[in-house]
Motif scaffolding. Structure first.
Motif, PDB file in Angstrom:
ATOM      1  N   HIS A   1      -0.584   4.563 -15.239  1.00  0.00           N
ATOM      2  CA  HIS A   1       0.055   3.239 -15.298  1.00  0.00           C
ATOM      3  C   HIS A   1       1.399   3.248 -14.575  1.00  0.00           C
ATOM      4  N   THR A   2       1.984   4.439 -14.379  1.00  0.00           N
ATOM      5  CA  THR A   2       3.311   4.493 -13.755  1.00  0.00           C
ATOM      6  C   THR A   2       3.244   4.338 -12.234  1.00  0.00           C
ATOM      7  N   THR A   3       2.062   4.562 -11.653  1.00  0.00           N
ATOM      8  CA  THR A   3       1.960   4.511 -10.184  1.00  0.00           C
ATOM      9  C   THR A   3       1.120   3.339  -9.683  1.00  0.00           C
ATOM     10  N   ARG A   4       0.621   2.531 -10.577  1.00  0.00           N
ATOM     11  CA  ARG A   4      -0.237   1.414 -10.158  1.00  0.00           C
ATOM     12  C   ARG A   4       0.604   0.161  -9.893  1.00  0.00           C
ATOM     13  N   LYS A   5       0.041  -0.714  -9.079  1.00  0.00           N
ATOM     14  CA  LYS A   5       0.578  -2.075  -9.018  1.00  0.00           C
ATOM     15  C   LYS A   5      -0.205  -2.944  -9.997  1.00  0.00           C
ATOM     16  N   HIS A   6      -1.522  -2.732 -10.017  1.00  0.00           N
ATOM     17  CA  HIS A   6      -2.375  -3.492 -10.936  1.00  0.00           C
ATOM     18  C   HIS A   6      -3.405  -2.570 -11.571  1.00  0.00           C
ATOM     19  N   ALA A   7      -3.732  -2.825 -12.812  1.00  0.00           N
ATOM     20  CA  ALA A   7      -4.916  -2.213 -13.424  1.00  0.00           C
ATOM     21  C   ALA A   7      -6.049  -3.209 -13.172  1.00  0.00           C
TER      22      ALA A   7
ATOM     23  N   GLY B   1      -8.798   1.358  -4.591  1.00  0.00           N
ATOM     24  CA  GLY B   1      -8.119   1.924  -3.425  1.00  0.00           C
ATOM     25  C   GLY B   1      -6.774   1.228  -3.245  1.00  0.00           C
ATOM     26  N   ALA B   2      -6.090   1.574  -2.151  1.00  0.00           N
ATOM     27  CA  ALA B   2      -4.742   1.033  -1.928  1.00  0.00           C
ATOM     28  C   ALA B   2      -4.753  -0.492  -1.811  1.00  0.00           C
ATOM     29  N   LYS B   3      -5.701  -1.030  -1.042  1.00  0.00           N
ATOM     30  CA  LYS B   3      -5.735  -2.503  -0.870  1.00  0.00           C
ATOM     31  C   LYS B   3      -6.118  -3.185  -2.168  1.00  0.00           C
ATOM     32  N   GLU B   4      -7.059  -2.595  -2.884  1.00  0.00           N
ATOM     33  CA  GLU B   4      -7.490  -3.181  -4.149  1.00  0.00           C
ATOM     34  C   GLU B   4      -6.306  -3.214  -5.131  1.00  0.00           C
ATOM     35  N   ASP B   5      -5.504  -2.143  -5.124  1.00  0.00           N
ATOM     36  CA  ASP B   5      -4.344  -2.059  -6.012  1.00  0.00           C
ATOM     37  C   ASP B   5      -3.332  -3.158  -5.692  1.00  0.00           C
ATOM     38  N   VAL B   6      -3.109  -3.387  -4.403  1.00  0.00           N
ATOM     39  CA  VAL B   6      -2.130  -4.408  -3.999  1.00  0.00           C
ATOM     40  C   VAL B   6      -2.671  -5.808  -4.265  1.00  0.00           C
ATOM     41  N   GLN B   7      -3.917  -6.041  -3.867  1.00  0.00           N
ATOM     42  CA  GLN B   7      -4.469  -7.407  -3.952  1.00  0.00           C
ATOM     43  C   GLN B   7      -5.068  -7.723  -5.312  1.00  0.00           C
ATOM     44  N   ASN B   8      -5.196  -6.693  -6.172  1.00  0.00           N
ATOM     45  CA  ASN B   8      -5.719  -6.905  -7.527  1.00  0.00           C
ATOM     46  C   ASN B   8      -7.140  -7.458  -7.492  1.00  0.00           C
TER      47      ASN B   8
ATOM     48  N   CYS C   1      -6.930   2.218 -12.768  1.00  0.00           N
ATOM     49  CA  CYS C   1      -5.695   2.273 -11.978  1.00  0.00           C
ATOM     50  C   CYS C   1      -5.882   3.213 -10.787  1.00  0.00           C
ATOM     51  N   ILE C   2      -5.157   2.934  -9.725  1.00  0.00           N
ATOM     52  CA  ILE C   2      -5.300   3.732  -8.500  1.00  0.00           C
ATOM     53  C   ILE C   2      -4.951   5.200  -8.757  1.00  0.00           C
ATOM     54  N   LEU C   3      -5.695   6.094  -8.087  1.00  0.00           N
ATOM     55  CA  LEU C   3      -5.423   7.532  -8.155  1.00  0.00           C
ATOM     56  C   LEU C   3      -4.511   7.864  -6.983  1.00  0.00           C
ATOM     57  N   PRO C   4      -3.274   8.277  -7.235  1.00  0.00           N
ATOM     58  CA  PRO C   4      -2.313   8.486  -6.136  1.00  0.00           C
ATOM     59  C   PRO C   4      -2.860   9.448  -5.086  1.00  0.00           C
ATOM     60  N   GLY C   5      -2.740   9.054  -3.822  1.00  0.00           N
ATOM     61  CA  GLY C   5      -3.202   9.906  -2.730  1.00  0.00           C
ATOM     62  C   GLY C   5      -4.697  10.181  -2.764  1.00  0.00           C
ATOM     63  N   ASN C   6      -5.435   9.301  -3.409  1.00  0.00           N
ATOM     64  CA  ASN C   6      -6.897   9.496  -3.518  1.00  0.00           C
ATOM     65  C   ASN C   6      -7.272  10.813  -4.190  1.00  0.00           C
ATOM     66  N   ARG C   7      -6.399  11.303  -5.065  1.00  0.00           N
ATOM     67  CA  ARG C   7      -6.736  12.569  -5.721  1.00  0.00           C
ATOM     68  C   ARG C   7      -7.878  12.373  -6.716  1.00  0.00           C
ATOM     69  N   LYS C   8      -8.437  13.517  -7.183  1.00  0.00           N
ATOM     70  CA  LYS C   8      -9.518  13.451  -8.163  1.00  0.00           C
ATOM     71  C   LYS C   8      -8.961  12.994  -9.514  1.00  0.00           C
TER      72      LYS C   8
END
Ligand code: SF4
Length: 198
Positions: free
Chosen positions: A29-35, A54-61, A94-101
């Motif tokens: 939750h600390t690195t997401r823009k949107h859940a 992904g990154a776009k999904e996180d930004v555009q929700n 929530c987005i996984l930072p840097g596409n990590r597992k």
């Protein structure tokens, strides 16, 4: 399984979505823009379960709006499936930072929301996309250990049946961004989906 009317489904989803959007159960939750909450037709027969935004999904929700979304749309089109008639969600909201597992605790915390989404939507067929979503769905349905032990490539495109719910694991669209040569075989597997819901 409890049956819901369309109004009850929407009301239950609204409550669930509020919980997801405000969730702080794991560190993501600390690195997401949107859940991201699940999206699509609440009366869908098919529920797709991807890994995470992904990154776009996180930004555009919104689900599947980035590069993998373009591939997803292409696969659905080739398979003759209308995106407006399916329900789409993620194993990890929530987005996984840097596409990590994803970490085990992140999957365990977040998959409770997925359980609720499945209980509300009651799809006829669940389509987990890629290894992590497939493994979580198999564990949820207490799959035969032989299935659970299989590597994803051996279970990809195999229809499994769990007390009236079909599970049909498929390649995640993002995999085709790295391996476009798999497109033709992936399209053939997506094409089977239509017949499975008729
Ligand atoms: S990944 Fe899931 S469990 Fe973790 S904060 Fe986001 S919504 Fe909550």
């Amino acid at each position: 399984m409890e049956q819901f009317s369309p109004i009850e489904k929407q009301e239950s989803l609204d409550v669930l979505n509020y919980q997801i959007r405000s969730c702080k159960k794991c560190g993501l939750h600390t690195t997401r823009k949107h859940a991201l909450v699940g999206e699509g037709n609440i009366n869908a027969n098919i529920m797709f379960v991807a890994l995470s935004p992904g990154a776009k999904e996180d930004v555009q929700n919104k689900m599947f709006v980035g590069p993998s979304g373009k591939v997803f749309n292409k696969l659905l089109y080739a398979a003759g499936i209308d995106r407006n008639r399916v329900f789409m969600t993620n194993l990890v909201k929530c987005i996984l930072p840097g596409n990590r597992k994803p970490k085990v605790d992140e999957i365990e915390s977040c998959s409770l929301f997925l359980n609720d989404e499945i209980a509300i939507i009651q799809p006829k067929i669940i389509v987990p996309l890629g290894y992590y979503a497939t493994r979580s769905i198999l564990l949820k349905f207490n799959a035969n250990p032989d299935y659970a032990a299989m590597s994803f490539k051996n279970i990809n495109g195999q229809l499994l049946n769990f007390s009236g719910v079909k599970v049909y694991p498929l390649t995640h669209p993002s995999a085709l961004l790295y391996n476009p040569s798999f497109e033709a075989v992936t399209i053939e597997k997506y094409k089977n989906l239509k017949g499975l819901t008729e």
